[in-house]
Write an enzyme that holds these catalytic residues in place. Structure first.
Site, PDB file in Angstrom:
ATOM      1  N   ARG A 176       0.503  14.729  13.350  1.00 26.66           N
ATOM      2  CA  ARG A 176       0.968  14.519  11.960  1.00 26.66           C
ATOM      3  C   ARG A 176       0.945  15.810  11.135  1.00 26.66           C
ATOM      4  NH1 ARG A 176      -1.216   8.892   9.645  1.00 26.66           N
ATOM      5  NH2 ARG A 176       0.655   9.108   8.365  1.00 26.66           N
ATOM      6  N   PRO A 177       1.718  16.819  11.512  1.00 29.54           N
ATOM      7  CA  PRO A 177       1.766  18.048  10.724  1.00 29.54           C
ATOM      8  C   PRO A 177       2.410  17.809   9.356  1.00 29.54           C
ATOM      9  CG  PRO A 177       3.510  18.025  12.382  1.00 29.54           C
ATOM     10  CD  PRO A 177       2.659  16.808  12.636  1.00 29.54           C
ATOM     11  N   VAL A 178       2.345  18.791   8.448  1.00 28.09           N
ATOM     12  CA  VAL A 178       2.980  18.687   7.134  1.00 28.09           C
ATOM     13  C   VAL A 178       4.035  19.782   6.953  1.00 28.09           C
ATOM     14  CG1 VAL A 178       1.071  17.477   6.002  1.00 28.09           C
ATOM     15  CG2 VAL A 178       1.068  20.000   6.079  1.00 28.09           C
ATOM     16  N   ASP A 179       4.505  20.334   8.088  1.00 29.85           N
ATOM     17  CA  ASP A 179       5.456  21.464   8.023  1.00 29.85           C
ATOM     18  C   ASP A 179       6.737  21.097   7.274  1.00 29.85           C
ATOM     19  OD1 ASP A 179       7.244  21.079  11.125  1.00 29.85           O
ATOM     20  OD2 ASP A 179       5.880  19.662  10.155  1.00 29.85           O
ATOM     21  N   ASP A 218       4.480   0.601  12.069  1.00 34.42           N
ATOM     22  CA  ASP A 218       3.271  -0.014  11.516  1.00 34.42           C
ATOM     23  C   ASP A 218       3.102  -1.474  11.918  1.00 34.42           C
ATOM     24  OD1 ASP A 218       3.447   1.829   8.347  1.00 34.42           O
ATOM     25  OD2 ASP A 218       2.870   2.431  10.371  1.00 34.42           O
ATOM     26  N   CYS A 223      -5.439  13.220  13.015  1.00 35.94           N
ATOM     27  CA  CYS A 223      -5.371  11.781  12.736  1.00 35.94           C
ATOM     28  C   CYS A 223      -5.394  11.033  14.062  1.00 35.94           C
ATOM     29  CB  CYS A 223      -4.076  11.456  11.987  1.00 35.94           C
ATOM     30  SG  CYS A 223      -3.807   9.689  11.788  1.00 35.94           S
ATOM     31  N   ARG A 256      -4.578  10.900   4.273  1.00 40.22           N
ATOM     32  CA  ARG A 256      -3.519  11.893   4.423  1.00 40.22           C
ATOM     33  C   ARG A 256      -2.518  11.881   3.279  1.00 40.22           C
ATOM     34  NH1 ARG A 256      -3.340  13.711   9.139  1.00 40.22           N
ATOM     35  NH2 ARG A 256      -1.303  14.598   8.773  1.00 40.22           N
ATOM     36  N   ARG A 266      -8.771  -0.615   4.507  1.00 44.04           N
ATOM     37  CA  ARG A 266      -7.904   0.415   3.922  1.00 44.04           C
ATOM     38  C   ARG A 266      -6.549  -0.161   3.528  1.00 44.04           C
ATOM     39  NH1 ARG A 266      -7.423   5.981   6.907  1.00 44.04           N
ATOM     40  NH2 ARG A 266      -6.321   6.252   4.919  1.00 44.04           N
ATOM     41  N   LYS A 284       0.845  -1.212   0.000  1.00 43.69           N
ATOM     42  CA  LYS A 284       0.000   0.000   0.000  1.00 43.69           C
ATOM     43  C   LYS A 284       0.872   1.251   0.000  1.00 43.69           C
ATOM     44  CE  LYS A 284      -1.739   1.626   3.965  1.00 43.69           C
ATOM     45  NZ  LYS A 284      -1.428   3.031   4.251  1.00 43.69           N
ATOM     46  N   ASN A 285       1.898   1.263   0.866  1.00 42.70           N
ATOM     47  CA  ASN A 285       2.692   2.483   1.062  1.00 42.70           C
ATOM     48  C   ASN A 285       3.724   2.729  -0.030  1.00 42.70           C
ATOM     49  OD1 ASN A 285       1.115   2.998   3.208  1.00 42.70           O
ATOM     50  ND2 ASN A 285       2.629   2.459   4.760  1.00 42.70           N
TER      51      ASN A 285
HETATM   52  C1  EPZ Z   1       4.225   7.073   6.349  1.00 43.27           C
HETATM   53  O1  EPZ Z   1       3.445   8.136   6.916  1.00 43.27           O
HETATM   54  C2  EPZ Z   1       3.289   5.874   6.244  1.00 43.27           C
HETATM   55  N1  EPZ Z   1       2.166   6.188   5.403  1.00 43.27           N
HETATM   56  C3  EPZ Z   1       2.794   5.491   7.638  1.00 43.27           C
HETATM   57  O2  EPZ Z   1       1.997   4.312   7.529  1.00 43.27           O
HETATM   58  C4  EPZ Z   1       3.987   5.162   8.515  1.00 43.27           C
HETATM   59  O3  EPZ Z   1       3.553   4.905   9.821  1.00 43.27           O
HETATM   60  C5  EPZ Z   1       4.962   6.366   8.536  1.00 43.27           C
HETATM   61  O4  EPZ Z   1       5.341   6.733   7.196  1.00 43.27           O
HETATM   62  C6  EPZ Z   1       6.234   6.053   9.311  1.00 43.27           C
HETATM   63  O5  EPZ Z   1       6.868   4.948   8.801  1.00 43.27           O
HETATM   64  C7  EPZ Z   1       2.283   6.016   4.047  1.00 43.27           C
HETATM   65  O6  EPZ Z   1       3.318   5.659   3.516  1.00 43.27           O
HETATM   66  C8  EPZ Z   1       1.074   6.297   3.222  1.00 43.27           C
HETATM   67  P1  EPZ Z   1       6.297  10.435   8.464  1.00 43.27           P
HETATM   68  P2  EPZ Z   1       4.002   9.648   6.934  1.00 43.27           P
HETATM   69  O7  EPZ Z   1       6.260  11.700   7.688  1.00 43.27           O
HETATM   70  O8  EPZ Z   1       4.798   9.898   5.720  1.00 43.27           O
HETATM   71  C9  EPZ Z   1       6.371  13.777  11.865  1.00 43.27           C
HETATM   72  C10 EPZ Z   1       0.091   2.953   7.773  1.00 43.27           C
HETATM   73  O9  EPZ Z   1      -0.356   2.396   8.794  1.00 43.27           O
HETATM   74  N2  EPZ Z   1       6.253  14.775  10.787  1.00 43.27           N
HETATM   75  O10 EPZ Z   1       7.461   9.548   8.257  1.00 43.27           O
HETATM   76  O11 EPZ Z   1       2.849  10.523   7.213  1.00 43.27           O
HETATM   77  C11 EPZ Z   1       5.124  12.919  12.014  1.00 43.27           C
HETATM   78  O12 EPZ Z   1       4.144  13.553  12.770  1.00 43.27           O
HETATM   79  C12 EPZ Z   1       0.604   4.413   7.857  1.00 43.27           C
HETATM   80  O13 EPZ Z   1       0.175   2.416   6.664  1.00 43.27           O
HETATM   81  C13 EPZ Z   1       6.358  16.126  11.107  1.00 43.27           C
HETATM   82  O14 EPZ Z   1       6.541  16.491  12.268  1.00 43.27           O
HETATM   83  O15 EPZ Z   1       4.956   9.598   8.222  1.00 43.27           O
HETATM   84  C14 EPZ Z   1       5.684  11.669  12.679  1.00 43.27           C
HETATM   85  O16 EPZ Z   1       5.791  11.876  14.051  1.00 43.27           O
HETATM   86  C15 EPZ Z   1       0.313   5.037   9.180  1.00 43.27           C
HETATM   87  N3  EPZ Z   1       6.236  17.034  10.115  1.00 43.27           N
HETATM   88  C16 EPZ Z   1       7.069  11.558  12.047  1.00 43.27           C
HETATM   89  O17 EPZ Z   1       7.403  12.846  11.529  1.00 43.27           O
HETATM   90  C17 EPZ Z   1       6.041  16.669   8.804  1.00 43.27           C
HETATM   91  O18 EPZ Z   1       5.921  17.546   7.929  1.00 43.27           O
HETATM   92  C18 EPZ Z   1       7.191  10.541  10.924  1.00 43.27           C
HETATM   93  O19 EPZ Z   1       6.138  10.784  10.024  1.00 43.27           O
HETATM   94  C19 EPZ Z   1       5.960  15.299   8.484  1.00 43.27           C
HETATM   95  C20 EPZ Z   1       6.069  14.359   9.503  1.00 43.27           C
END
Ligand code: EPZ
Length: 429
Positions: A131-134, A316, A126, A102, A408, A22-23
């Site tokens: 989970r910010p996007v900053d 995960d 969420c 997301r 999902r 999926k990812n």
């Molecule tokens: C991906 O999410 C996966 N989703 C998640 O899987 C997975 O848990 C995660 O990576 C970590 O491995 C997909 O691939 C679709 P991150 P993502 O950006 O990209 C923080 C599942 O169950 N952060 O690596 O959203 C964030 O809050 C899902 O399949 C910021 O602070 O995760 C987290 O604490 C759930 N600012 C950390 O970084 C940002 O702009 C890692 O998040 C972005 C992230």
């Protein structure tokens, strides 16, 4: 709303085909927006999230054709998508769609890079964390985009195209790395990403982009270099197997006992998880078909695990491992470092008779002799499957409610488990 009923105590024997990831599928489908040529993706899983993303891409004018079944194909063979973003008619991704998944926020990168503008709703809250996007916005800003936040939307512009630059992530982010790699692939000049995510899905997307004509090196390491090109072409790419689905079924076999071959699985994609299962007393053997998982007779040993970015233990699989450790002979500790609210499954597992206490990001699991079936509630994708794993070993019947969370990310879960002897069925409506 569908529910799943499980009667525990059945051992699992047989084989389970592992689907495409999926990812990896989600960012690969989004990468199709980078070119006006057709991208063909094989081994695409049949998941609710994939269906929803097809709708979201359709909103931008993308045509997606699903290949019909080929002779000899089983219901477990992935589907093939022919994706054409020849004409992008809209560069806005609305709240109604983005808030439901997301990862769709990542469309901002190819839309901005190719069309010079994008207006994408912020994903919102969420269940598993803020989970910010900053950091995704920071990456695009470093590539020269003008960005403003307007009534819940990120509005990004790059009228003269994006420019290569340096992106150094203060923390590892999968979404941030996908966003940066996609945007930089057709920016002018060179981009260097430091402290990049090393997840296998990053490498899979980079492989596909390189087939489309991109010039990406170092994907899979923490330093990625991208030589921007003016245009990308079409390509055909097979999605890599789902390491999280692999780990989930390995833990289901470990919980119920038995012996199962996980077909198409690639052990190197989740070595950390397999090492932990080995410590717990589970036999993991790579085979030509994939990976054989067995637990016969011997009980489970407790483990001490902390989640971390790849190649560490994946967040995960945290909930699934916790379910497994509820029956270990002793005390386990699991520390969740990626998401600040990813223990929603704890109280549901306690309903089945588990002994779990929480102290901040650390869970203490005291193994018990028996779990007892009960009605439980799914809260998010991975939490829901941890309840299924616990129910496989619980005495009597468990009803898992709100299984739309499961759909999902897990294709035909009850069929795959029933095929190995589990007493599991879906109750519709
Ligand atoms: C991906 O999410 C996966 N989703 C998640 O899987 C997975 O848990 C995660 O990576 C970590 O491995 C997909 O691939 C679709 P991150 P993502 O950006 O990209 C923080 C599942 O169950 N952060 O690596 O959203 C964030 O809050 C899902 O399949 C910021 O602070 O995760 C987290 O604490 C759930 N600012 C950390 O970084 C940002 O702009 C890692 O998040 C972005 C992230």
């Amino acid at each position: 709303m569908d529910r799943i009923r499980i009667t525990g105590g059945k051992r699992l024997n047989g084989s389970i085909p592992i689907a495409g990831a999926k990812n990896a599928t989600l960012p690969l489908m989004i990468a199709s927006l980078l070119t006006d040529q057709t991208l063909v993706l094989d081994n695409v899983p049949r998941l609710a999230d994939v269906g929803l993303l097809q709708r979201i891409l359709g909103n931008h004018g993308v045509d997606i054709m699903v290949s019909g079944k080929r002779p000899g194909e089983t219901q477990y063979d992935g589907q093939t998508l022919h994706i054409s973003a020849a004409n992008i008619v809209d560069t806005t991704a609305p709240y109604e769609l983005v808030s439901r998944m997301r990862a769709s926020f990542w469309v901002i990168a190819p839309l901005l890079a190719r069309m010079g503008e994008a207006r994408v709703s912020m994903p919102g809250g969420c269940a598993i964390g803020t989970r910010p996007v900053d950091l995704l916005i920071m990456a695009l800003d470093n590539l020269g985009a003008e960005i403003e936040i307007d009534r819940g939307y990120v509005v990004a512009r790059a009228r003269n195209g994006l420019k290569g630059g340096k992106i150094s992530f203060p923390k590892v982010t999968v979404g941030g790395t996908h966003t940066a790699v996609m945007a930089a692939s057709i920016a002018s000049g060179t981009t260097v990403i430091e402290n990049a995510a090393r997840e296998p899905e990053i490498g899979d997307v980079a492989d596909c982009l390189n087939k489309m004509g991109a010039r990406i090196s170092g994907a899979g390491s923490s330093r990625i270099v991208i030589e921007g090109v003016s245009k990308l072409g079409g390509a055909r790419h097979r999605v890599l197997p789902d390491r999280i689905e692999t780990g989930t079924y390995a833990m289901a076999v470990a919980m119920a006992g038995g012996e199962v071959v996980l077909e198409n699985a690639r052990p190197e994609l989740l070595q950390a998880a397999f090492d932990v299962l080995g410590q717990a007393g589970v036999e993991i053997t790579p085979t030509n078909a994939g990976v054989r998982v067995a637990r016969n007779g011997a009980g489970l040993a407790p483990v001490q695990v902390t989640t971390s970015p790849f190649p560490g233990f994946p967040t995960d699989l945290q909930a699934q491992l916790m379910a497994l450790m509820t029956r270990a002979k002793g005390i386990s500790h699991i520390t969740e470092t990626i998401f600040e609210n990813r223990f929603m499954h704890v109280q549901e597992l306690v309903r089945l008779g588990a002994r779990i206490t929480l102290n901040g990001e650390r869970a203490t699991i005291e193994g018990v002799e028996t779990l007892k079936g009960a009605p439980v509630m799914a809260t998010d994708l991975r939490a829901s499957v941890s309840l299924v794993i616990a129910a496989l070993a619980a005495e009597g019947e468990t009803i898992v409610n709100r299984v739309y969370h499961l759909d999902r990310g897990f294709e035909r879960l009850e069929d795959k488990l029933a095929g190995c002897g589990a007493a599991i069925e879906r109750l519709s409506g």
